[in-house]
Design an enzyme around this catalytic site. Structure first.
Site, PDB file in Angstrom:
ATOM      1  N   GLY A 235      69.184  35.794 -64.105  1.00  0.00           N
ATOM      2  CA  GLY A 235      69.061  34.403 -64.532  1.00  0.00           C
ATOM      3  C   GLY A 235      70.352  33.650 -64.281  1.00  0.00           C
TER       4      GLY A 235
ATOM      5  N   GLY B   1      70.686  30.224 -65.392  1.00  0.00           N
ATOM      6  CA  GLY B   1      70.773  29.018 -66.218  1.00  0.00           C
ATOM      7  C   GLY B   1      72.161  28.958 -66.833  1.00  0.00           C
ATOM      8  N   LEU B   2      72.309  28.139 -67.860  1.00  0.00           N
ATOM      9  CA  LEU B   2      73.638  28.021 -68.465  1.00  0.00           C
ATOM     10  C   LEU B   2      74.162  29.374 -68.902  1.00  0.00           C
ATOM     11  CD1 LEU B   2      73.320  24.761 -70.542  1.00  0.00           C
ATOM     12  CD2 LEU B   2      74.539  25.143 -68.406  1.00  0.00           C
TER      13      LEU B   2
ATOM     14  N   GLY C 205      73.263  32.539 -67.901  1.00  0.00           N
ATOM     15  CA  GLY C 205      73.502  33.491 -66.820  1.00  0.00           C
ATOM     16  C   GLY C 205      74.632  33.079 -65.894  1.00  0.00           C
TER      17      GLY C 205
ATOM     18  N   ARG D  44      62.473  17.234 -86.061  1.00  0.00           N
ATOM     19  CA  ARG D  44      61.412  17.406 -85.061  1.00  0.00           C
ATOM     20  C   ARG D  44      60.126  17.988 -85.645  1.00  0.00           C
ATOM     21  NH1 ARG D  44      65.039  19.893 -80.059  1.00  0.00           N
ATOM     22  NH2 ARG D  44      66.060  17.924 -79.601  1.00  0.00           N
TER      23      ARG D  44
ATOM     24  N   HIS E 110      58.448  22.879 -76.617  1.00  0.00           N
ATOM     25  CA  HIS E 110      59.692  22.483 -75.979  1.00  0.00           C
ATOM     26  C   HIS E 110      60.703  23.619 -75.889  1.00  0.00           C
ATOM     27  CE1 HIS E 110      63.065  20.056 -74.952  1.00  0.00           C
ATOM     28  NE2 HIS E 110      63.688  20.290 -76.071  1.00  0.00           N
TER      29      HIS E 110
ATOM     30  N   LEU F  40      72.167  24.098 -75.366  1.00  0.00           N
ATOM     31  CA  LEU F  40      73.156  24.110 -74.279  1.00  0.00           C
ATOM     32  C   LEU F  40      74.425  24.769 -74.789  1.00  0.00           C
ATOM     33  CD1 LEU F  40      72.618  20.522 -72.812  1.00  0.00           C
ATOM     34  CD2 LEU F  40      71.514  22.656 -72.174  1.00  0.00           C
TER      35      LEU F  40
HETATM   36  C1  LIG Z   1      63.118  18.894 -71.054  1.00  0.00           C
HETATM   37  C2  LIG Z   1      64.132  19.662 -71.835  1.00  0.00           C
HETATM   38  C3  LIG Z   1      65.247  19.011 -72.360  1.00  0.00           C
HETATM   39  C4  LIG Z   1      66.200  19.708 -73.095  1.00  0.00           C
HETATM   40  N1  LIG Z   1      67.281  19.043 -73.588  1.00  0.00           N
HETATM   41  C5  LIG Z   1      68.225  19.711 -74.276  1.00  0.00           C
HETATM   42  C6  LIG Z   1      69.384  19.030 -74.766  1.00  0.00           C
HETATM   43  O1  LIG Z   1      69.550  17.836 -74.588  1.00  0.00           O
HETATM   44  N2  LIG Z   1      70.307  19.754 -75.431  1.00  0.00           N
HETATM   45  C7  LIG Z   1      70.166  21.091 -75.648  1.00  0.00           C
HETATM   46  O2  LIG Z   1      71.056  21.678 -76.241  1.00  0.00           O
HETATM   47  N3  LIG Z   1      69.086  21.759 -75.184  1.00  0.00           N
HETATM   48  C8  LIG Z   1      68.115  21.109 -74.517  1.00  0.00           C
HETATM   49  N4  LIG Z   1      67.008  21.796 -74.050  1.00  0.00           N
HETATM   50  C9  LIG Z   1      66.952  23.257 -74.179  1.00  0.00           C
HETATM   51  C10 LIG Z   1      67.840  23.942 -73.132  1.00  0.00           C
HETATM   52  O3  LIG Z   1      67.779  23.229 -71.926  1.00  0.00           O
HETATM   53  C11 LIG Z   1      67.452  25.384 -72.841  1.00  0.00           C
HETATM   54  O4  LIG Z   1      67.224  26.069 -74.015  1.00  0.00           O
HETATM   55  C12 LIG Z   1      68.559  26.113 -72.088  1.00  0.00           C
HETATM   56  O5  LIG Z   1      68.957  25.376 -70.971  1.00  0.00           O
HETATM   57  C13 LIG Z   1      68.163  27.509 -71.684  1.00  0.00           C
HETATM   58  O6  LIG Z   1      69.162  28.074 -70.876  1.00  0.00           O
HETATM   59  P1  LIG Z   1      69.126  29.582 -70.415  1.00  0.00           P
HETATM   60  O7  LIG Z   1      70.325  29.817 -69.604  1.00  0.00           O
HETATM   61  O8  LIG Z   1      68.928  30.449 -71.610  1.00  0.00           O
HETATM   62  O9  LIG Z   1      67.792  29.743 -69.559  1.00  0.00           O
HETATM   63  P2  LIG Z   1      67.197  28.934 -68.295  1.00  0.00           P
HETATM   64  O10 LIG Z   1      67.987  27.758 -67.934  1.00  0.00           O
HETATM   65  O11 LIG Z   1      65.753  28.775 -68.585  1.00  0.00           O
HETATM   66  O12 LIG Z   1      67.381  29.923 -67.092  1.00  0.00           O
HETATM   67  C14 LIG Z   1      66.565  31.045 -66.891  1.00  0.00           C
HETATM   68  C15 LIG Z   1      67.000  31.719 -65.619  1.00  0.00           C
HETATM   69  O13 LIG Z   1      66.375  32.975 -65.528  1.00  0.00           O
HETATM   70  C16 LIG Z   1      65.777  33.141 -64.278  1.00  0.00           C
HETATM   71  N5  LIG Z   1      64.655  34.044 -64.482  1.00  0.00           N
HETATM   72  C17 LIG Z   1      63.658  33.961 -65.397  1.00  0.00           C
HETATM   73  N6  LIG Z   1      62.846  35.013 -65.303  1.00  0.00           N
HETATM   74  C18 LIG Z   1      63.335  35.799 -64.330  1.00  0.00           C
HETATM   75  C19 LIG Z   1      62.938  37.031 -63.755  1.00  0.00           C
HETATM   76  N7  LIG Z   1      61.876  37.709 -64.181  1.00  0.00           N
HETATM   77  N8  LIG Z   1      63.679  37.524 -62.730  1.00  0.00           N
HETATM   78  C20 LIG Z   1      64.778  36.862 -62.271  1.00  0.00           C
HETATM   79  N9  LIG Z   1      65.193  35.705 -62.792  1.00  0.00           N
HETATM   80  C21 LIG Z   1      64.487  35.191 -63.801  1.00  0.00           C
HETATM   81  C22 LIG Z   1      65.432  31.763 -63.806  1.00  0.00           C
HETATM   82  O14 LIG Z   1      65.332  31.731 -62.401  1.00  0.00           O
HETATM   83  C23 LIG Z   1      66.630  30.986 -64.328  1.00  0.00           C
HETATM   84  O15 LIG Z   1      67.690  31.114 -63.423  1.00  0.00           O
HETATM   85  C24 LIG Z   1      66.038  21.098 -73.324  1.00  0.00           C
HETATM   86  C25 LIG Z   1      64.923  21.748 -72.818  1.00  0.00           C
HETATM   87  C26 LIG Z   1      63.962  21.038 -72.104  1.00  0.00           C
HETATM   88  C27 LIG Z   1      62.726  21.740 -71.648  1.00  0.00           C
END
Ligand SMILES: Cc1cc2nc3c(=O)[nH]c(=O)nc-3n(C[C@H](O)[C@H](O)[C@H](O)COP(=O)(O)OP(=O)(O)OC[C@H]3O[C@@H](n4cnc5c(N)ncnc54)[C@H](O)[C@@H]3O)c2cc1C
Ligand code: FES
Lengths: 246, 639
Positions: B42, B44-45, B47, B332, B403, B443
């Site tokens: 992953g 995202g933020l 990873g 919320r 969400h 985030l």
């Molecule tokens: C529309 C929206 C607005 C938001 N606004 C806010 C905000 O203003 N403030 C706030 O704090 N939070 C907000 N959130 C929540 C926040 O964005 C997320 O909770 C956070 O970004 C999740 O980050 P993450 O790194 O955990 O996962 P993600 O960013 O979901 O990343 C997941 C990663 O895992 C990878 N992945 C998944 N499954 C697999 C697999 N099986 N094999 C390989 N790779 C895989 C994907 O490719 C991706 O790279 C918002 C969410 C949404 C939906």
């Protein structure tokens, strides 16, 4: 709505590809990708291969979706990605052509899916500030004039979709590359590596096989985020500065 | 293999725990770090920040993502902002206040020590991001701007226009690409983790599927980090990106990682309502809109007049009526539930009757159109683009949508799961938000986990355990790869008549109907039956095109739906088990006479961590008792 679709079908990178014609039904409040979802369900039911296309956020921010629609990257609406386009932008009975973003440096992988990894390599060449985790000073120790922060944000809004490349008659990646170079050259944090960054990113861009800019500005017209060609001018200045005053 | 749930929370005073713990942790000698391979799944933020930081320290990192570029992870879509206890506004914020607000906002279902640490490292996140060149909003004096968000009483939210997630992710991505360039990270894009490889009880690698060639690949390592995001798409319609999934987490769960509090899901009140049966995802409208918009529905059920034709006296501003002190700014979960209630009474608006108005007429009359445009221009434009209605002239129609998911894989203070050597970061873990997450805190948590926590705590594993060398030629890799292949072949072999898309939509409707905004025992039991039936149908009637080689997006999707089908059952089971209402989990049996949530601290002040026993077998519930030594649980009231 009843529409006729001409969609580019290509089995893989080595296949030569061709257009196929499909009849599709749509509602005006459907998004363009939802129209394709429905088409794909129909194709599957008929035992045919669904159309492959990239998409993820479906709200214009991840930069995944990438289609040339009736000759325009991301379709007819300004400042709109393919996923934000709705069928109400079309008329009942329309004929719509859908092709992948095309460029030598972004080869087609299947149908409408292209390989944009060249963008990552341009970023890896220098699209960053070299600061390890933990090495940062307190955030307020370096004020940034609001004007600069705003301009940096304008450039940083790029979603890396590649529409600029697809729209450019030379398949140049100048708008993409210049947006990152601009963002970092406008901020105090970007200063120490300013010259090296411009040289490294531009040279990687050339290495990837993107074309040169001959000032058509089609890139700006196609950009869903309104990134300005002023960034290209700034990049050229940065590049010259780096070459002349190493 | 059974595990005792040891949260490994260090002893000592809350505010010095983390510092003392870091000091007590063994260190990995810098010269030895390159001998350790860490897989980060992953980008995202969570990873991207983890992969970059670990590579900077000298570990050998391999990073994986589904997308064609690490920059496209779902984090990119976050709009509103990121919290940090900088107290730049001098309005009384502090690490302790952010800690307190997060514990209270989570309705007393999170671990104090983890939450305190989150608040503590929040300030360094902002420093790091600014140094990377993240263009946060600034004041005229050149200093960072803040806003108050999600009903918080202090201004602690940092933002970059409406694209905070994008800018933070691009910052982390640039740090990641710098490490790719220098050889510290090997990047694997368009890879999906299919399964986890466990050797002698320790996570030692993963099997991925190359989404371009269809090939299964083996990766061996000394530690595995899952940073794979939340499971909101079990509801089919959500604000999550389409590829967001539970697959990596679920496969790890089946290999021994406990899944915690899966019923804690967050429903966001301000989303654009569903417009038709073709709908593929829902769009969030920032919560900030409730600062100026007034929520209402007609007083009379079935009132089909246009909003402008309904006189003031026949409108019900129900949030202002029921919650005079918070009004439209209730949290919320409260706002969402009330919207459902009025729609269930037949007072919903729009063609589907599943929407309420968010009306800016008063704000425009009071502050002028220009002021409203300056505040919300981009949101109004986004709304108009999707609905073809002009919110300056007619009220917006909004409805709640799934969400965020607070539940996730259980982790201890080190962020380590019940499988030693496997760590879970970001939305994929359960750790910091209890039963309800505050705005702008996801985030913060993703980056806290990746930049600050894991670089320290991974040493507990790498320096603390003796790891025998394991390569991809170990029989466990062959076995797990064969399992993955068998599963893919099984899906392709069904040869039925229904698409994964269609069955995913059906699963989503079941979850939304019975395990959405409000839940009751009868409904949850109905859901269990329906989910099992649908799962049976999936394996008997799935129709897929093509084969396992090359790009096959239908196959990719079907694999994720298969996991959602199993996961949904656990989510519903957890909701059934938790006989109380707290945060995002509202059990109709447990409410006050005024229809407010009734928490039960006596019996449910625990984390529910579930242990997999086999598909169709009941999972075993383990409880981690939550002790509140610093904050006394109280009833949330917004009246
Ligand atoms: C529309 C929206 C607005 C938001 N606004 C806010 C905000 O203003 N403030 C706030 O704090 N939070 C907000 N959130 C929540 C926040 O964005 C997320 O909770 C956070 O970004 C999740 O980050 P993450 O790194 O955990 O996962 P993600 O960013 O979901 O990343 C997941 C990663 O895992 C990878 N992945 C998944 N499954 C697999 C697999 N099986 N094999 C390989 N790779 C895989 C994907 O490719 C991706 O790279 C918002 C969410 C949404 C939906
Ligand atoms: S799908 Fe994300 S920008 Fe279109």
């Amino acid at each position: 709505m009843q529409i006729t679709l001409e969609i580019w079908r290509q089995k893989g990178p080595t296949d030569s590809g061709h257009f196929e014609t499909y009849q599709a039904k749509a509602e005006p409040d459907m998004s363009f990708l939802e129209m394709l979802d429905v088409l794909n369900e129909v194709l599957l039911a008929q035992g045919k291969e669904p159309v492959a296309f990239d998409h993820d956020c479906r709200e214009g921010i991840c930069g995944s979706c990438s289609m040339v629609i009736n000759g325009f990257a991301h379709g007819p609406e300004a400042l709109t990605t393919t996923c934000q386009l709705h069928m109400r932008s079309f008329q009942d009975g329309d004929r719509i052509t859908i092709e992948p973003f095309r460029a030598k440096a972004m080869p087609v992988q299947k149908d409408l899916v292209v390989d944009r990894s060249a963008f990552d390599r341009i970023m890896a060449a220098g699209g960053y500030v070299s600061v390890n985790t933990g090495a940062a000073p307190e955030a307020h120790s370096v004020p940034v004039p609001k004007e600069n922060a705003e301009q940096a944000m304008d450039a940083a809004a790029c979603i890396g979709c590649g529409a600029c490349v697809a729209a450019c008659p030379n398949a140049a990646a100048m708008l993409f590359t210049s947006a990152k170079i601009s963002q970092l050259s406008l901020l105090p944090q970007g200063q120490p590596e300013r010259k090296a960054r411009a040289l490294a990113m531009v040279s990687q861009m050339d290495k990837e096989g993107f074309g040169a800019c001959t000032n058509h500005y089609e890139c700006m017209g196609a950009c869903p985020k309104g990134i300005s060609v002023d960034n290209i001018a700034r990049m050229n200045r940065e590049y010259l500065r780096s070459e002349l005053l190493p | 293999m059974t595990h005792t749930l040891d949260s490994k929370v260090p002893s000592g005073d809350l505010s010095s725990k983390w510092t003392q713990y870091k000091f007590d942790l063994k260190l990995v000698n810098p010269a030895n770090r390159r001998k350790f391979t860490v897989l980060v799944v992953g980008t995202g933020l969570a990873g991207a920040s983890a992969a970059a930081s670990l590579a900077e320290m000298g570990y050998k990192v391999k990073s994986f993502c589904i997308h064609d570029s690490p920059r496209r992870a779902h984090s990119i879509a976050a709009q509103g902002g990121i919290n940090a206890a900088k107290n730049y506004k001098n309005d009384g914020d502090s690490v302790y206040r952010l800690f307190y607000d997060t514990i209270k906002g989570g309705d007393y279902r999170s671990r104090e020590a983890n939450v305190y640490r989150l608040a503590e490292v929040s300030t360094a996140i902002i420093d790091q991001c600014v140094a990377q060149g993240v263009p946060f909003a600034r004041e005229y004096g050149g200093l960072l701007a803040n806003r108050s968000f999600g009903g918080a009483q202090v201004s602690r939210t940092f933002y970059a226009r409406g694209q905070t997630g994008q800018q933070l992710l691009l910052g982390a991505y640039s740090a990641l690409m710098r490490q790719v360039h220098s050889g510290g990270v090997e990047m694997y894009t368009r890879r999906e983790m299919m399964d986890l490889v466990v050797v002698d009880g320790i996570a030692r690698g993963i099997i991925t599927r190359n989404l371009i060639t269809g090939q299964l690949e083996r990766h061996a390592a000394d530690a595995v980090l899952l940073c794979t995001g939340g499971y909101g798409n079990v509801f089919f319609l959500s604000t999550n990106a389409k590829a967001s999934n539970v697959t990596a987490a679920w496969r790890a769960h089946k290999r021994g990682a406990y899944m915690a509090n899966p019923c804690f899901t967050q429903i966001h009140p301000t989303c654009i309502p569903v417009s038709g049966s073709h709908q593929s995802k829902l769009t969030l409208m920032s919560e900030s809109l409730r600062n100026d918009g007034r929520v209402w529905v007609p007083k009379k059920a079935g009132d089909a007049r246009r909003p402008g034709d309904i006189p003031e006296s026949e409108r019900d501003y129900y949030l202002e009526r029921k919650y005079p002190s918070f009004g439209n700014l209730v949290p919320r979960d409260v706002a969402s539930r009330n919207a459902k209630m009025v729609c269930d009474e037949g007072r919903g608006v729009g063609s589907s009757g599943m929407a309420v108005y968010l009306d800016f007429a008063d704000a425009i009359a009071r502050d002028g159109r220009d002021a409203i445009e300056a505040r919300y221009g981009n949101l109004f434009q986004m709304y108009e683009r999707i609905t073809a209605e002009d919110p300056y002239k007619v009220p917006m129609r909004i409805f709640p949508a799934v969400h965020y998911t607070m539940g996730g894989l259980w982790v201890d203070y080190n962020l380590e799961s019940t499988i030693p050597g496997m760590f879970v970061l970001g939305e994929a873990n359960f750790s910091d938000h209890g039963a309800n997450r505050l705005g702008a805190s996801a985030l913060m948590q993703g980056l806290a986990d990746g930049y600050w926590v894991i670089p320290a705590t991974i040493a507990s594993h790498l320096a603390g355990r003796k790891l025998a060398p394991v390569g991809t030629d170990h029989p466990a890799f062959a076995q797990v790869e064969a399992d993955s292949k068998a599963r893919i072949d099984r899906m392709l072999a069904v040869g039925g008549s229904r698409s994964a898309f269609e069955m995913h939509r059906e699963l989503g409707l079941i979850c939304w109907e019975y395990c959405g905004m409000s839940r009751n025992a009868a409904g949850l039991n109905t859901a269990l039956g329906k989910i099992r039936d649908l799962r049976g149908e999936f394996w008997n009637d799935l129709k897929l095109p093509g084969d396992g080689s090359g790009i096959n997006q239908s196959l990719e999707h079907a694999g994720r739906v298969a996991d959602f089908m199993e996961f949904a059952e656990l989510m519903v089971t957890d909701a059934l088990d938790r006989e109380e209402s707290c945060g995002g989990h509202f059990r109709e049996e447990h409410q006050t006479p005024e229809n407010e949530a009734k928490r039960n601290d006596e019996d449910f002040s625990y984390v529910a961590a579930w242990e997999f026993q086999g598909v169709d077998k009941p999972e075993i519930l383990h409880k981690e008792q939550l002790d509140f030594e610093n904050v006394k649980p109280s009833t949330r009231s917004y009246k």
